[in-house]
Design a protein around this motif. Sequence first.
Motif, PDB file in Angstrom:
ATOM      1  N   PRO A 130       0.802  -1.230   0.000  1.00 20.70           N
ATOM      2  CA  PRO A 130       0.000   0.000   0.000  1.00 20.70           C
ATOM      3  C   PRO A 130       0.835   1.280   0.000  1.00 20.70           C
ATOM      4  CG  PRO A 130      -0.643  -1.501   1.789  1.00 20.70           C
ATOM      5  CD  PRO A 130       0.677  -1.943   1.277  1.00 20.70           C
ATOM      6  N   HIS A 131       2.144   1.133   0.138  1.00 19.46           N
ATOM      7  CA  HIS A 131       3.034   2.292   0.267  1.00 19.46           C
ATOM      8  C   HIS A 131       4.095   2.302  -0.830  1.00 19.46           C
ATOM      9  CE1 HIS A 131       1.418   2.634   4.397  1.00 19.46           C
ATOM     10  NE2 HIS A 131       1.574   1.318   4.447  1.00 19.46           N
ATOM     11  N   ALA A 132       3.823   1.642  -1.940  1.00 21.34           N
ATOM     12  CA  ALA A 132       4.865   1.400  -2.947  1.00 21.34           C
ATOM     13  C   ALA A 132       5.470   2.671  -3.507  1.00 21.34           C
ATOM     14  CB  ALA A 132       4.299   0.541  -4.083  1.00 21.34           C
ATOM     15  N   GLU A 133       4.709   3.761  -3.489  1.00 21.69           N
ATOM     16  CA  GLU A 133       5.217   5.008  -4.064  1.00 21.69           C
ATOM     17  C   GLU A 133       6.315   5.622  -3.199  1.00 21.69           C
ATOM     18  OE1 GLU A 133       2.407   6.176  -0.949  1.00 21.69           O
ATOM     19  OE2 GLU A 133       2.346   4.665  -2.553  1.00 21.69           O
ATOM     20  N   ARG A 134       6.458   5.166  -1.945  1.00 25.24           N
ATOM     21  CA  ARG A 134       7.480   5.756  -1.074  1.00 25.24           C
ATOM     22  C   ARG A 134       8.425   4.699  -0.494  1.00 25.24           C
ATOM     23  NH1 ARG A 134       5.980   6.166   4.669  1.00 25.24           N
ATOM     24  NH2 ARG A 134       3.971   5.153   5.031  1.00 25.24           N
ATOM     25  N   VAL A 135       8.578   3.615  -1.218  1.00 17.82           N
ATOM     26  CA  VAL A 135       9.464   2.544  -0.766  1.00 17.82           C
ATOM     27  C   VAL A 135      10.371   2.111  -1.913  1.00 17.82           C
ATOM     28  CG1 VAL A 135       9.579   0.145   0.008  1.00 17.82           C
ATOM     29  CG2 VAL A 135       7.873   1.687   0.991  1.00 17.82           C
ATOM     30  N   LEU A 136      11.642   1.902  -1.590  1.00 19.45           N
ATOM     31  CA  LEU A 136      12.579   1.239  -2.489  1.00 19.45           C
ATOM     32  C   LEU A 136      12.993  -0.068  -1.843  1.00 19.45           C
ATOM     33  CD1 LEU A 136      15.472   2.625  -4.607  1.00 19.45           C
ATOM     34  CD2 LEU A 136      15.917   0.716  -3.048  1.00 19.45           C
ATOM     35  N   VAL A 137      12.931  -1.154  -2.608  1.00 19.91           N
ATOM     36  CA  VAL A 137      13.307  -2.480  -2.120  1.00 19.91           C
ATOM     37  C   VAL A 137      14.624  -2.884  -2.754  1.00 19.91           C
ATOM     38  CG1 VAL A 137      12.709  -4.931  -2.144  1.00 19.91           C
ATOM     39  CG2 VAL A 137      10.942  -3.230  -1.682  1.00 19.91           C
ATOM     40  N   THR A 138      15.541  -3.323  -1.921  1.00 21.85           N
ATOM     41  CA  THR A 138      16.822  -3.807  -2.408  1.00 21.85           C
ATOM     42  C   THR A 138      17.264  -4.989  -1.565  1.00 21.85           C
ATOM     43  OG1 THR A 138      19.070  -3.132  -3.062  1.00 21.85           O
ATOM     44  CG2 THR A 138      18.222  -2.278  -0.968  1.00 21.85           C
ATOM     45  N   SER A 139      18.348  -5.624  -1.964  1.00 28.06           N
ATOM     46  CA  SER A 139      18.929  -6.731  -1.209  1.00 28.06           C
ATOM     47  C   SER A 139      20.249  -7.086  -1.865  1.00 28.06           C
ATOM     48  CB  SER A 139      18.000  -7.949  -1.220  1.00 28.06           C
ATOM     49  OG  SER A 139      18.602  -9.052  -0.553  1.00 28.06           O
ATOM     50  N   PHE A 140      21.173  -7.636  -1.110  1.00 23.04           N
ATOM     51  CA  PHE A 140      22.375  -8.185  -1.734  1.00 23.04           C
ATOM     52  C   PHE A 140      21.996  -9.342  -2.648  1.00 23.04           C
ATOM     53  CE2 PHE A 140      24.737  -6.133   1.805  1.00 23.04           C
ATOM     54  CZ  PHE A 140      25.656  -5.452   1.033  1.00 23.04           C
ATOM     55  N   SER A 141      20.892  -9.992  -2.357  1.00 18.21           N
ATOM     56  CA  SER A 141      20.403 -11.120  -3.157  1.00 18.21           C
ATOM     57  C   SER A 141      19.315 -10.642  -4.116  1.00 18.21           C
ATOM     58  CB  SER A 141      19.837 -12.204  -2.238  1.00 18.21           C
ATOM     59  OG  SER A 141      19.013 -13.095  -2.956  1.00 18.21           O
ATOM     60  N   ASP A 142      19.559 -10.796  -5.404  1.00 18.85           N
ATOM     61  CA  ASP A 142      18.522 -10.443  -6.373  1.00 18.85           C
ATOM     62  C   ASP A 142      17.294 -11.329  -6.212  1.00 18.85           C
ATOM     63  OD1 ASP A 142      19.291  -8.193  -8.094  1.00 18.85           O
ATOM     64  OD2 ASP A 142      20.990  -9.445  -8.671  1.00 18.85           O
ATOM     65  N   ASP A 143      17.488 -12.582  -5.809  1.00 14.95           N
ATOM     66  CA  ASP A 143      16.341 -13.467  -5.611  1.00 14.95           C
ATOM     67  C   ASP A 143      15.421 -12.933  -4.523  1.00 14.95           C
ATOM     68  OD1 ASP A 143      17.199 -15.189  -7.589  1.00 14.95           O
ATOM     69  OD2 ASP A 143      18.119 -16.618  -6.208  1.00 14.95           O
ATOM     70  N   ARG A 144      16.006 -12.496  -3.398  1.00 15.34           N
ATOM     71  CA  ARG A 144      15.189 -11.939  -2.316  1.00 15.34           C
ATOM     72  C   ARG A 144      14.505 -10.651  -2.765  1.00 15.34           C
ATOM     73  NH1 ARG A 144      19.550 -13.543   1.276  1.00 15.34           N
ATOM     74  NH2 ARG A 144      20.347 -11.419   1.379  1.00 15.34           N
ATOM     75  N   ARG A 145      15.238  -9.818  -3.459  1.00 12.55           N
ATOM     76  CA  ARG A 145      14.664  -8.558  -3.944  1.00 12.55           C
ATOM     77  C   ARG A 145      13.478  -8.824  -4.865  1.00 12.55           C
ATOM     78  NH1 ARG A 145      15.500  -5.486  -8.710  1.00 12.55           N
ATOM     79  NH2 ARG A 145      17.028  -7.013  -9.449  1.00 12.55           N
ATOM     80  N   LEU A 146      13.650  -9.724  -5.807  1.00 14.45           N
ATOM     81  CA  LEU A 146      12.584  -9.999  -6.771  1.00 14.45           C
ATOM     82  C   LEU A 146      11.395 -10.688  -6.092  1.00 14.45           C
ATOM     83  CD1 LEU A 146      14.784 -11.121  -9.799  1.00 14.45           C
ATOM     84  CD2 LEU A 146      13.537  -8.964  -9.543  1.00 14.45           C
ATOM     85  N   GLU A 147      11.665 -11.514  -5.082  1.00 18.94           N
ATOM     86  CA  GLU A 147      10.564 -12.139  -4.349  1.00 18.94           C
ATOM     87  C   GLU A 147       9.733 -11.087  -3.618  1.00 18.94           C
ATOM     88  OE1 GLU A 147       9.688 -15.366  -0.753  1.00 18.94           O
ATOM     89  OE2 GLU A 147      11.719 -15.211  -1.591  1.00 18.94           O
ATOM     90  N   ALA A 148      10.401 -10.108  -3.029  1.00 22.36           N
ATOM     91  CA  ALA A 148       9.674  -9.043  -2.331  1.00 22.36           C
ATOM     92  C   ALA A 148       8.851  -8.215  -3.306  1.00 22.36           C
ATOM     93  CB  ALA A 148      10.649  -8.156  -1.568  1.00 22.36           C
ATOM     94  N   LEU A 149       9.413  -7.897  -4.469  1.00 16.53           N
ATOM     95  CA  LEU A 149       8.667  -7.134  -5.475  1.00 16.53           C
ATOM     96  C   LEU A 149       7.457  -7.921  -5.963  1.00 16.53           C
ATOM     97  CD1 LEU A 149      11.586  -5.623  -7.619  1.00 16.53           C
ATOM     98  CD2 LEU A 149      10.211  -4.461  -5.872  1.00 16.53           C
TER      99      LEU A 149
END
Length: 264
Positions: A130-149
Amino acid sequence: MRHPYLSPAAPRVLAHRGLVTADAASHGVVENSFAAVAEAHAAGAAYVESDCHVSADGTVVLFHDDDLRRVAGDPRQIADVRLHELEELMADRGGLITLAQALEAFPELRFNLDVKAAAAADGVGRLVAPHAERVLVTSFSDDRRLEALAAARAAGAAQRPATSPGQATVVRLLAARALRRAGRVGALLDGLDALQVPERQGPLRIVTRGLVRDAHAHGVEVHVWTVNADDDMERLLDLGIDGLVTDRADAALRKVNTRGTPAV
């Protein structure tokens, strides 16, 4: 199209794990605590960088380390400690802050979230939807990052959160630049909003004027961590970078504002 997370224009100051001033530290406040986030907000920071783990009972909490040894002198893994115990441990250290609390208590802040634990990826995505416009998601692991997205999309996010690549993508990007494979560079930057990197990794210099130029040519910002020295802030801003990730958000905000371009 520029993600709303990156509006207005740079330069940006990202408060690394919140802000712990010398006075706050003398009173026991630690990084990634409720008080540290509140202090960053009070100092005028628009962005807070933090890290996500998950408690034994499934609550996403803001912590950097896998365990509590450095912050609380407790050797247990965060994943093995229940929420109420974490709250007790953090009570005199600035207060525990969960991701849900951070998003709700600080609606004006934008959060840069590093998914540290694989078990946290789904929860992070659902909570930030619900807050996607004010959040950046990152991770050292691209798999974790893509799972969160993906979890954010599945939870009904009107748009995906902003994102910055994992370590493997950064390595491939640097290799493509070294080999002058412009098409590969563009493909690796596609779908990213920011490139968040250290200035150097050992003897390897990562942040160069050429890297900044290539990122900007593809609509991607460059944010550098962790920049605490005044001279380093000046030099990197002169290089054209878009964001300083710093433990000294108060000092960085003053530095940027004295250059004539208000920090965001």
